[in-house]
Design a protein around this motif. Structure first.
Motif, short mmCIF file in Angstrom:
data_model
loop_
_atom_site.label_atom_id
_atom_site.label_comp_id
_atom_site.label_asym_id
_atom_site.label_seq_id
_atom_site.Cartn_x
_atom_site.Cartn_y
_atom_site.Cartn_z
N GLY A 217 0.80 -1.21 0.00
CA GLY A 217 0.00 0.00 0.00
C GLY A 217 0.83 1.27 0.00
N VAL A 218 1.96 1.25 0.69
CA VAL A 218 2.86 2.41 0.67
C VAL A 218 3.33 2.70 -0.75
CG1 VAL A 218 5.17 3.18 1.34
CG2 VAL A 218 3.62 2.25 3.07
N PHE A 219 3.71 1.65 -1.47
CA PHE A 219 4.17 1.84 -2.84
C PHE A 219 3.06 2.42 -3.71
CE2 PHE A 219 5.19 0.04 -7.14
CZ PHE A 219 6.33 0.80 -7.36
N MET A 220 1.83 1.96 -3.52
CA MET A 220 0.72 2.49 -4.30
C MET A 220 0.52 3.98 -4.06
SD MET A 220 -1.99 -0.62 -3.79
CE MET A 220 -1.52 -2.30 -4.20
N ILE A 221 0.60 4.40 -2.79
CA ILE A 221 0.42 5.82 -2.49
C ILE A 221 1.50 6.65 -3.16
CG2 ILE A 221 0.53 7.54 -0.63
CD1 ILE A 221 -0.88 5.49 1.16
N ARG A 222 2.73 6.23 -3.08
CA ARG A 222 3.81 6.98 -3.71
C ARG A 222 3.62 7.06 -5.22
NH1 ARG A 222 8.55 4.34 0.07
NH2 ARG A 222 8.43 5.90 1.75
N GLN A 223 3.22 5.94 -5.82
CA GLN A 223 3.03 5.94 -7.28
C GLN A 223 1.80 6.74 -7.69
OE1 GLN A 223 6.16 5.07 -7.57
NE2 GLN A 223 5.61 4.10 -9.51
N ALA A 224 0.92 7.02 -6.74
CA ALA A 224 -0.27 7.84 -7.02
C ALA A 224 -0.06 9.30 -6.65
CB ALA A 224 -1.47 7.29 -6.25
N GLY A 225 1.16 9.67 -6.29
CA GLY A 225 1.47 11.07 -6.02
C GLY A 225 1.45 11.48 -4.57
N GLY A 226 1.27 10.53 -3.65
CA GLY A 226 1.23 10.85 -2.23
C GLY A 226 2.58 10.76 -1.56
N ARG A 227 2.58 10.88 -0.25
CA ARG A 227 3.81 10.89 0.53
C ARG A 227 3.65 9.96 1.73
NH1 ARG A 227 6.32 16.22 3.64
NH2 ARG A 227 8.25 15.23 4.36
N VAL A 228 4.72 9.24 2.07
CA VAL A 228 4.70 8.34 3.22
C VAL A 228 6.01 8.50 3.99
CG1 VAL A 228 4.28 6.00 4.05
CG2 VAL A 228 3.37 6.70 1.82
N THR A 229 5.90 8.78 5.30
CA THR A 229 7.08 8.98 6.13
C THR A 229 6.92 8.25 7.46
OG1 THR A 229 6.30 10.95 7.33
CG2 THR A 229 7.31 11.32 5.17
N ASP A 230 7.99 8.34 8.26
CA ASP A 230 7.93 7.87 9.63
C ASP A 230 7.50 9.02 10.55
OD1 ASP A 230 10.18 9.49 9.97
OD2 ASP A 230 11.58 7.80 10.07
N LEU A 231 7.61 8.84 11.85
CA LEU A 231 7.18 9.88 12.79
C LEU A 231 8.04 11.12 12.75
CD1 LEU A 231 6.26 7.84 16.02
CD2 LEU A 231 4.71 8.84 14.32
N ASP A 232 9.28 10.99 12.24
CA ASP A 232 10.18 12.14 12.14
C ASP A 232 10.03 12.88 10.81
OD1 ASP A 232 11.36 11.70 14.65
OD2 ASP A 232 12.70 10.18 13.80
N GLY A 233 9.15 12.39 9.97
CA GLY A 233 8.97 13.02 8.66
C GLY A 233 9.97 12.55 7.63
N ASP A 234 10.76 11.53 7.97
CA ASP A 234 11.72 10.96 7.02
C ASP A 234 11.03 9.90 6.17
OD1 ASP A 234 13.82 12.51 8.07
OD2 ASP A 234 14.21 11.03 9.63
#
Length: 264
Positions: A217-234
């Motif tokens: 699901g993380v890969f899908m979000i990135r490929q759809a233009g979204g952003r995924v990070t950890d609690l530090d924003g990395d």
């Protein structure tokens, strides 16, 4: 066909095969077992995982497989190709006869996803992602363009056990104080593609996600233009603490909500 294209096609084919096995047993008297304090498993989970792995092995017999159920690795290898499998994500929904569950398969190389598929047969949806984008039922999808928190819907994901149930309450409060509404789908690998398709603006957790609950699901979000990070924003990795996924426009607010879960 390139190696990446082949892995994308195989991820979908394997996920479809596993989902058919799970769908055949859905809303039947399949026995339910417990594993741990709050988790459940059925023979349908095991049979679906076996089927997914059989399909993968036909094309890539030497690749590592990481999966939720027994007899496969639980760690994503740092080097080389591997497959990450969740045969039924949302088993609690599944055993209750609720439709929100899916079979997820991700292909990774050197621990980075290159393709993914999540098949949700009871919902009639197939989510996929490859090098070129993300798709639902073969049609391209994009994250939402919502920029106003008061118009956003957010899903608190993963599960807080009974010893930290106060954090579940904190997550709900952190979301409803900042955003328009909260949705809890009860299946991370359905919630994450829903962000990719614009049905939710974000998914948040302060917990470390299992790779089978998250990588596809993380890969899908990135490929759809979204952003995924950890609690530090990395940038989020499979071994990160916290999972903050968004449409990109509201990411700072999502990170703030996720950080507040453990600090009240």
């Amino acid at each position: 066909m390139s190696d990446t294209d082949e892995r994308a096609a195989l991820a979908e084919r394997a996920a479809r095969a596993g989902a058919r096995v799970a769908a055949d047993a859905f809303r039947t008297d399949v026995p339910v077992e417990t594993k741990g304090e709050d988790d459940v498993v059925t023979e349908a989970d095991r049979a679906a995982q076996r089927t997914v792995i059989e399909v993968i092995r036909e094309s890539f017999p030497n690749d590592a497989v990481v999966g939720e159920e027994a007899d496969v690795s639980k760690r994503v290898p740092a080097d080389g190709p591997a497959w990450i499998v969740d045969p039924i994500d949302g088993t609690h929904n599944y055993v209750r006869g609720m439709r929100t569950w899916g079979t997820a398969v991700a292909a990774v190389v050197d621990a980075e996803p290159v393709a993914a598929a999540t098949v949700c047969p009871a919902l009639g949806d197939v989510y996929t992602a490859d090098a070129d984008g993300a798709y639902r039922n073969g049609e391209p999808i994009r994250v939402s363009d919502v920029t106003e928190p008061r118009q956003a819907a957010v899903n608190p994901t993963l599960w807080w056990d009974h010893s930290t149930r106060d954090e579940y309450a904190n997550a709900c409060a952190a979301i409803v104080e900042r955003f328009a509404d909260m949705r809890r789908l009860g299946a991370a690998q359905v919630a994450l593609p829903t962000v990719a398709a614009g049905g939710l603006e974000g998914v948040v957790s302060n917990l470390r996600a299992n790779p089978w609950d998250s990588v596809a699901g993380v890969f899908m979000i990135r490929q759809a233009g979204g952003r995924v990070t950890d609690l530090d924003g990395d940038r989020w990795r499979h071994d990160a603490t916290g999972l903050v996924a968004s449409n990109g426009h509201l990411h700072d607010q999502m990170v703030a909500a996720a950080r507040a879960i453990g600090s009240r």
